[in-house]
Design an enzyme around this catalytic site. Structure first.
Site, PDB file in Angstrom:
ATOM      1  N   CYS A  66       9.550  -4.306 -10.285  1.00 58.76           N
ATOM      2  CA  CYS A  66      10.851  -4.111  -9.650  1.00 58.76           C
ATOM      3  C   CYS A  66      11.821  -5.150 -10.200  1.00 58.76           C
ATOM      4  CB  CYS A  66      10.759  -4.156  -8.132  1.00 58.76           C
ATOM      5  SG  CYS A  66       9.824  -5.553  -7.485  1.00 58.76           S
ATOM      6  N   GLY A 110       0.737  -1.252   0.000  1.00 54.99           N
ATOM      7  CA  GLY A 110       0.000   0.000   0.000  1.00 54.99           C
ATOM      8  C   GLY A 110       0.766   1.302   0.000  1.00 54.99           C
ATOM      9  N   ASP A 167      -8.789 -11.304  -8.003  1.00 53.24           N
ATOM     10  CA  ASP A 167      -7.694 -11.616  -8.908  1.00 53.24           C
ATOM     11  C   ASP A 167      -7.612 -10.492  -9.928  1.00 53.24           C
ATOM     12  OD1 ASP A 167      -5.935 -12.553 -10.786  1.00 53.24           O
ATOM     13  OD2 ASP A 167      -6.938 -14.465 -11.120  1.00 53.24           O
ATOM     14  N   ASP A 214      -6.195  -6.319  -4.190  1.00 57.81           N
ATOM     15  CA  ASP A 214      -5.116  -7.297  -4.112  1.00 57.81           C
ATOM     16  C   ASP A 214      -5.724  -8.685  -4.066  1.00 57.81           C
ATOM     17  OD1 ASP A 214      -1.976  -7.066  -3.672  1.00 57.81           O
ATOM     18  OD2 ASP A 214      -2.674  -8.867  -2.651  1.00 57.81           O
TER      19      ASP A 214
END
Length: 792
Positions: A316, A183, A237, A210
């Protein structure tokens, strides 16, 4: 605490001390993983071959990956207190770090992130372990933890702050965060909605989703700190998140989002500096397995994006299979409906690398493939055509993949990251005809009456023309479903869907019940606080369908619309902020509900009675004393409360521009006026925050107390053993216990408590216990104070 529990605790503490002592200085700076070798031959071979690192920079790139990640923090920008916190950080806490050495290494002065607006983000070379364990930094660490709990600071990785900034959010935008937990990015989006604090209810909102039910509660914990009525947490999902419907002028329409954040699950090789176990676990197989899911989530996102809207795709990871391959596949099948935005002029000061246009696919055994046709049939389940770059040069050029951003760790001492900004120019080709629901809604007649929105799970945007037989069947089904839900809809109940329609996982949520317009509960509240006629009372809700309503929550008008029209297809974990709490003592004074601090900044613009303006000295008294007598306050305050009835009140501090050394931001507190006293109902961390902003020292040397507690426990335990050997415990127990308690109290009274700051915090802890609000409407939330450190 029993003897066995004390023994276990003492053994654990001794073991931790030995680990700290035996790890060496460098172990602390390396984040506590000295046993992991930061080498991975396959990783180096793979990225050397792909050439994502500029020539001559490979050694610097690898060296940066082996260094610990700097601690970064972000000051929340939507509160008026942001400037005061920044001033406090720069003038007090950062100055105390000058010339400080920890474990033989000099602490560098924190630096602001050059690309983040208004100096609201900072980084330092301190790792998280050093911050938590070093006695010299304990004061700074307590400040960070306390302000994080208040929602004034977010301890967030630098590169994680980039995607929300590139979304260009305005307060009127409808926003979907597809993979939101834990979050930190969601918090940034909420701040942007509340850029203008004079508007208590922005017309935009954030729906944070989520797939992991438990992580949703961590998301709730993050969002709750910001006290916004414009956030809803849902559990779906992301690759099949349902289409939602809203009421627009009496008609139901599909909800399309102005902004979508698509921060997908990834292999995370850009987080090696923080998640050190990635070094030994990394293989190319991780990316190959995630590519399909990432593409499905991104596809579902652009389907729900409004025309002209902006979606940010981010990972990431440094791997083009998870990055450029997903974007290229999405652009190719969009047939011109999507384009990559050129954001090279945005976030000046951020060093970035352009996206690449050529790459190869490698298996975990080191085998390379340049084209799909080269992949043997027995490998075609692991490797898919969408993983390869587009061969058509003209198509490839039109995609402008170089507009993607790749952040390399050694450029600005960060983690690795990838970002792509997509603009939707027209509907997706498989749904050129925008889905519409031609369903007229009944007029609302003084109640929250709506017809059921039961159109399946809404996971597909494609709508076919129904046949006559299908029309008849759907009408019958609609009638049956309406019979089941009509009564609850009339009562404004938005509960979780029945188990036959959707299987639920995780915790069972209480329903969301909106107050009817003529609810007698609201009349005394409106009269007691003299609420403005414009107050949106239809947005008030509770989490109980039967019995006494103990808490009242509030959402924005737009989220109310979403809730009422989608309760059958959407699993809502949490929404709304608490604005009133039931107080049985208040009934005798005309109102059974007292104000809640969480929602006071939202409520305050609508309250016209029971407001007391106080000076800064009065605020200090309120925040440091439990139930101060009226005689302790200024004469002006005493005059104001003299003729006011007992009960819940608003305490307002307005800064004096002629006194620049005083606090220069307004404060609104919830309080209670008694017969001869005045008190504030404010949580502990918020009290500490306000006191810090006023220059009151609130640091408490917890380590001394812990050591003293351990010492006292050990001595008491030793005496207890000796006593048990000498006397019959059963016969003498009633004499022994008070004796031991007296000894404990005697030693505690001799503890070296020197500072008034410790006394202040002790008082605040007592205040906090007495002013805690009962029965929060969150089923579970993260209890670890450092949970907000988890990177998205």
């Amino acid at each position: 605490m029993g003897r066995r529990a004390r023994d276990r605790r003492r053994q654990q503490q001794q073991q931790q001390r030995q680990e700290r002592g035996g790890g060496g200085d460098q172990a602390g700076w390396a984040g506590g993983y000295p046993e992991i070798v930061k080498e991975n031959e396959l990783f180096e071979r793979y990225y050397r071959e792909l050439g994502i690192v500029p020539a001559g920079e490979w050694d610097a790139f690898m060296a940066a990956l082996r260094e610990p990640l700097p601690a970064t923090l972000r000051i929340t920008g939507y509160r008026s207190h942001a400037r005061e916190i920044l001033h406090c950080l720069k003038e007090k806490y950062f100055r105390e770090l000058q010339d400080l050495e920890v474990d033989g290494q000099k602490v560098e002065m924190p630096q602001s992130l050059s690309w983040y607006p208004e100096e609201l983000a900072w980084h330092t070379n301190l790792s998280r372990k050093i911050l938590r364990k070093s006695p010299q930094l304990e004061k700074f660490h307590q400040f960070l933890v306390s302000e994080t709990e208040c929602g004034n600071i977010s301890r967030q990785e630098a590169v994680s702050m980039i995607p929300p900034l590139l979304l260009n959010v305005s307060p009127h935008h409808k926003i979907l965060d597809m993979c939101a937990a834990p979050g930190s990015k969601t918090a940034q989006l909420i701040e942007m909605l509340h850029a203008d604090m004079n508007v208590p209810f922005p017309s935009g909102f954030v729906i944070a989703n989520d797939v992991d039910n438990k992580r949703c509660y961590l998301l709730v914990h993050q969002a709750k700190r910001l006290n916004s009525p414009c956030i809803m947490v849902v559990n779906h999902d992301a690759s099949s998140i349902p289409n939602l419907q809203i009421d627009v002028d009496g008609r139901k329409e599909i909800l399309f989002y102005d902004r979508i954040l698509c921060d997908v699950p990834c292999s995370g090789d850009g987080t090696m500096r923080k998640n050190i176990d990635v070094w030994k676990k990394w293989t190319t197989q991780n990316s190959l397995q995630l590519h399909g899911l990432q593409l499905r989530i991104a596809t579902r996102g652009v389907e729900q994006l409004a025309e002209g809207g902006r979606m940010v795709y981010s990972t990431c990871s440094l791997n083009p299979i998870e990055n450029e391959a997903v974007i290229a596949s999405l652009l190719e099948k969009s047939q011109g409906a999507l384009e990559l935005a050129d954001v090279s002029s945005e976030l000046p000061g951020l060093k970035r690398m352009p996206g690449i246009t050529k790459w190869k696919v490698m298996l975990k055994d080191g085998q390379w493939f340049e084209e799909w046709k080269d992949v043997p049939s027995n490998r075609q389940t692991q490797i898919r055509p969408t993983m390869f770059p587009v061969k058509d040069e003209e198509k490839l050029k039109a995609m402008n993949l170089e507009r993607c951003l790749r952040i390399l760790p050694h450029h600005q001492n960060t983690g690795g990251f990838f970002v792509a900004v997509l603009i939707k120019k027209s509907p997706m080709p498989w749904n050129k005809r925008q889905p519409k629901v031609h369903q007229k809604l009944p007029q609302r007649t003084g109640d929250a009456e709506v017809t059921a929105a039961n159109s399946g799970n809404g996971s597909d945007c494609i709508i076919e023309e129904p046949t006559l037989a299908e029309n008849e069947e759907s009408k019958k089904m609609q009638e049956l479903q309406n019979l089941d839900t009509e009564q609850s809809k009339k009562e404004g109940v938005c509960g979780p869907p029945p188990s036959k329609k959707m299987k639920l996982f995780g915790f069972k949520e209480d329903p969301f019940v909106f107050l009817p317009e003529d609810d007698p509960l609201f009349i005394p509240i409106q009269k007691f606080y003299a609420l403005d006629p414009s107050f949106p009372k239809m947005n008030l809700l509770t989490r109980t369908q039967e019995g006494k309503k103990r808490q009242l929550y509030m959402v924005s008008k737009e989220l109310r619309n979403v809730l009422l029209n989608n309760s059958e297809k959407m699993k809502v974990i949490n929404t709304g902020i608490k604005v009133w709490s039931r107080n049985s003592d208040g009934e005798q004074f005309g109102c059974a509900f007292r104000l809640a601090q969480e929602g006071i900044y939202t409520l305050y613009p609508f309250i016209h009675a029971r407001i007391i303006n106080v000076c800064i000295e009065d605020v200090k008294i309120l925040l440091t004393q439990e139930n101060p007598f009226l005689s302790k306050f200024s004469s002006e305050t005493q005059k104001k409360v003299k003729d006011m009835a007992m009960g819940s009140i608003v305490l307002k501090y307005d800064p004096d521009p002629e006194k620049p050394h005083d606090l220069q931001c307004p404060i609104v507190l919830c309080g209670w006026q008694g017969k001869t006293s005045l008190r504030a109902f404010v949580p502990k961390n918020e009290r500490l925050h306000y006191l810090r902003m006023m220059g009151v020292e609130v640091f408490k040397a917890k380590r001394k107390e812990e050591d003293l507690e351990d010492k006292t426990e050990e001595e008491v335990q030793h005496r207890l053993v000796q006593t048990e050997e000498k006397m019959d415990v059963e016969d003498k127990e009633h004499d022994l216990v008070p004796k031991m308690e007296a000894e404990i109290g005697e030693e505690s009274s001799q503890s070296p408590v020197k500072s008034s700051a410790m006394e202040i915090e002790n008082k605040i802890e007592d205040l906090d216990q007495s002013s805690k609000n009962a029965n929060t409407h969150v089923s579970q939330e993260g209890k670890d104070m450092d949970a907000s450190n988890v990177k998205d």
